[in-house]
Write a protein that holds these residues in place. Sequence first.
Motif, PDB file in Angstrom:
ATOM      1  N   ARG A 249      11.417   6.120  -0.005  1.00 40.73           N
ATOM      2  CA  ARG A 249      10.395   6.679  -0.894  1.00 40.73           C
ATOM      3  C   ARG A 249      11.009   7.440  -2.062  1.00 40.73           C
ATOM      4  NH1 ARG A 249       8.561   6.247   4.123  1.00 40.73           N
ATOM      5  NH2 ARG A 249       6.478   5.363   4.428  1.00 40.73           N
TER       6      ARG A 249
ATOM      7  N   GLU B  80      -1.793  -5.720  -8.863  1.00 40.41           N
ATOM      8  CA  GLU B  80      -2.974  -4.939  -9.204  1.00 40.41           C
ATOM      9  C   GLU B  80      -3.540  -5.412 -10.537  1.00 40.41           C
ATOM     10  OE1 GLU B  80      -4.607  -2.653  -7.593  1.00 40.41           O
ATOM     11  OE2 GLU B  80      -3.278  -2.036  -5.967  1.00 40.41           O
TER      12      GLU B  80
ATOM     13  N   TYR C 241      13.797  -1.543  -4.410  1.00 37.11           N
ATOM     14  CA  TYR C 241      13.148  -2.841  -4.569  1.00 37.11           C
ATOM     15  C   TYR C 241      14.084  -3.796  -5.306  1.00 37.11           C
ATOM     16  CZ  TYR C 241       8.496  -1.338  -3.009  1.00 37.11           C
ATOM     17  OH  TYR C 241       7.432  -0.911  -2.260  1.00 37.11           O
TER      18      TYR C 241
ATOM     19  N   GLN D 261      11.905   5.052  -4.715  1.00 35.99           N
ATOM     20  CA  GLN D 261      10.734   4.621  -5.479  1.00 35.99           C
ATOM     21  C   GLN D 261      10.425   5.615  -6.596  1.00 35.99           C
ATOM     22  OE1 GLN D 261       7.256   3.046  -3.303  1.00 35.99           O
ATOM     23  NE2 GLN D 261       8.459   3.280  -1.433  1.00 35.99           N
TER      24      GLN D 261
ATOM     25  N   LEU E  48       2.894  -1.984  -9.835  1.00 33.23           N
ATOM     26  CA  LEU E  48       2.168  -3.066  -9.169  1.00 33.23           C
ATOM     27  C   LEU E  48       1.411  -3.940 -10.163  1.00 33.23           C
ATOM     28  CD1 LEU E  48       0.788  -1.076  -6.105  1.00 33.23           C
ATOM     29  CD2 LEU E  48       2.672  -2.715  -6.120  1.00 33.23           C
TER      30      LEU E  48
ATOM     31  N   GLY F 269       7.841   0.858  -7.051  1.00 34.17           N
ATOM     32  CA  GLY F 269       7.307   1.141  -5.729  1.00 34.17           C
ATOM     33  C   GLY F 269       5.797   1.097  -5.728  1.00 34.17           C
ATOM     34  N   CYS F 270       5.203   1.912  -4.902  1.00 35.63           N
ATOM     35  CA  CYS F 270       3.745   1.888  -4.715  1.00 35.63           C
ATOM     36  C   CYS F 270       3.029   2.689  -5.796  1.00 35.63           C
ATOM     37  CB  CYS F 270       3.402   2.417  -3.324  1.00 35.63           C
ATOM     38  SG  CYS F 270       4.088   1.407  -2.006  1.00 35.63           S
TER      39      CYS F 270
END
Length: 262
Positions: free
Chosen positions: A187, A209, A92, A190, A202, A196-197
């Motif tokens: 992934r 979020e 990212y 991350q 987030l 990452g997710c």
Amino acid sequence: MRYLGLTPDGRWSFGPYFDQLAPRLQNAAAALGRLLHKVGGPDSPCRRLYAGIVRSMALYGAPLWVDALSAHNKALLRRPQRVIAVRVIRGYRTVSWTAASLLAGDPPWELQAEVLAKVYQFRSWQRANGERPSVDQVGRIRALAQRALIQWWTEDLGSPAGSVTVDAIRPHLRRWVNRRHGVLTFRLSQVLTGHGCFGKYLHQIARREATPACHECGAPIDSARHILEECTAWEPQRRALVAVIGGDLSLSHHIMPPRIRP
């Protein structure tokens, strides 16, 4: 004055040269980076090749300007290095320069400039004494300088205290840089960076979020470590991972599991 593409000033600080070089490096890194998508795109050798193009542009004439590397000039070098390193690791854009260059196995360009300067100084000294250095001699000097580079880099990473990425790789830095196995996927990057997710990322960085909580198990903090070690939703995948690398699920263990350590 401009000579062979270099622009020294009256004090040999190379300030104007770096001011002119920085935009070229940024543009080159951005242009090549657009070809290196996080998902899919060229494989790792191609990504390292593209990074090498920008690095070669940056280190041109390094033996001449290495002693003029002020904090400002170092910052000008680090910006494009971060841009291309993030693309190499499929990370990212929020990944730091330290973590991106570390995962890419690309030492700070100012340290690589020192290696080039050491080799150049050896060759100059030999020729000044009427000798022509052999390929083996130059190779030995370069190898010694590379070992010193890893030591300098290790010390730099230890002060101040690093991120989870730094803490995981620093104990294995030499083996990580010299490894010939494994590739970084979107992934995996991350997991290794924490960018990452994950609810924590987030919420705190991406601002996507309302809370850092895990949507799967309800834990208050959803992070890469939580996914690897705790989240019940990933228990089947965790068991499969443990069967391969053992019960230690720390990032440092993921970086260099015992069975692949020399």
